[in-house]
Design a protein around this motif. Structure first.
Motif, PDB file in Angstrom:
ATOM      1  N   ILE A   2    -116.320  41.884 -56.675  1.00 33.11           N
ATOM      2  CA  ILE A   2    -117.118  42.108 -56.345  1.00 33.11           C
ATOM      3  C   ILE A   2    -118.219  42.545 -57.600  1.00 33.11           C
ATOM      4  O   ILE A   2    -119.488  41.903 -57.749  1.00 33.11           O
ATOM      5  N   LEU A  16    -115.589  46.980 -51.768  1.00 32.03           N
ATOM      6  CA  LEU A  16    -117.018  46.838 -52.073  1.00 32.03           C
ATOM      7  C   LEU A  16    -117.589  47.701 -53.191  1.00 32.03           C
ATOM      8  O   LEU A  16    -118.483  47.607 -53.727  1.00 32.03           O
ATOM      9  N   THR A  17    -116.470  48.515 -53.801  1.00 39.48           N
ATOM     10  CA  THR A  17    -116.772  49.400 -55.018  1.00 39.48           C
ATOM     11  C   THR A  17    -116.188  48.704 -56.134  1.00 39.48           C
ATOM     12  O   THR A  17    -116.722  48.844 -57.385  1.00 39.48           O
TER      13      THR A  17
END
Ligand code: CO8
Length: 262
Positions: free
Chosen positions: A136, A164-165
């Motif tokens: 990401i 997501l992080t």
């Protein structure tokens, strides 16, 4: 055959084939030639009459720091699509590799490196190993099964947070969350335990070991009822092997089984 540039192959213990990723200048970043060599070495081990279990490892510093970012940076959609970019990574998981694969992970296992470890049948790691899916941060997403295998291993809540992080997780967490089978305080303990486990597996019936791997992996693809039925079919089929007779006879006679691999 052992003329590899980015990997080393050896048979460190009876029945054990080892592939060591060896691209230290790039922390074992998984460029296409490295993956081609890895596939070639695993294919050779699969057909080897002596190898019965396979160990995949990197260095103490890095299992693999991901796909090669410098190779990927200029790729276009049409190049990726028409050349089936990274599709050959799946050779590991399509069932072509029937012998068990143990990943011994120390240091970085990031992006494609984490995904490569997740393709193995068993992960052992150091407590301080550095797992993660940081794609990401590069403006992309996992592309070699990370979003699927990590989610199956740790559940949606943790997988979603990690992906997501892009945050890393330790080898100690990997063990606690069920990603790794075991974690070890030191690199030396990791390698010794991984070799020992590979040697233990290599000491069992080849037919039974391959069947066990096959049915456990089916659990990842099939609904429970179908998986249980699949297991029973394979279980029944093993009554057609000599090794089932040999193993059970040896038990009754309190002897060590001498496998025929038939
Ligand atoms: N690709 C290419 N080169 C790399 C990679 C990589 N993934 N990782 C490290 N290197 C290189 C560095 O560029 C550096 O080279 P140079 O000396 O020429 O500058 C050398 O390795 C050493 O690295 P660092 O100096 O950065 O070493 P540090 O100890 O300071 O840091 C880190 C180590 C934290 C691991 C850091 O190198 C890093 O963050 N690396 C990138 C990690 C990453 O983002 N990985 C995910 C890549 S994307 C991916 O894997 C997508 C998968 C999609 C499916 C598979 C497709 C094939």
């Amino acid at each position: 055959s052992s003329n590899y540039e980015y990997i080393q192959v050896s048979e460190p213990r009876p029945g054990v084939g080892q592939v060591t990723l060896n691209r230290p200048k790039a922390l074992n970043a998984l460029c296409t030639p490295l993956i081609n060599e890895l596939n070639a070495a695993l294919t050779e081990f699969q057909s080897s009459p002596t190898v019965r279990a396979i160990l995949l490892t990197g260095s103490q510093k890095a299992f693999a720091a991901g796909a090669d970012i410098k190779e990927m940076a200029p790729l276009t959609f049409s190049q990726a699509y028409t050349t089936s970019f990274i599709e050959s990574w799946s050779n590991l998981t399509t069932g072509a590799l029937k012998k068990p694969l143990i990943a011994a992970v120390s240091g970085h296992a990031l992006g494609g490196g984490c995904e490569l470890a997740l393709m193995a049948d068993i992960i052992y790691c150091t407590s301080s190993a550095n797992f993660g899916q940081p794609e990401i941060k590069l403006g992309t997403i996992p592309g070699a099964g990370g979003s699927q295998r990590l989610t199956r291993a740790v559940g949606k809540a943790k997988a979603m947070e990690l992906i997501l992080t892009g945050k890393s997780f330790s080898g100690e967490e990997a063990e606690r969350w069920g990603v790794a089978a075991r974690s070890f305080a030191t690199y030396e303990e990791l390698m010794e335990a991984a070799l020992k486990t590979a040697e233990t597996i290599a000491g069992y019936s080849k037919v039974a070991v391959m069947a066990a791997k096959e049915v456990v992996n089916k659990s990842q693809d099939l609904p429970l009822r179908d998986g249980v039925e699949y297991e029973r079919r394979v279980f029944h089929s093993l009554f057609g092997s000599q090794d089932q007779k040999i193993g059970m006879k040896a038990f009754a006679e309190k002897k060590k089984a001498e496998w025929s691999d038939e």
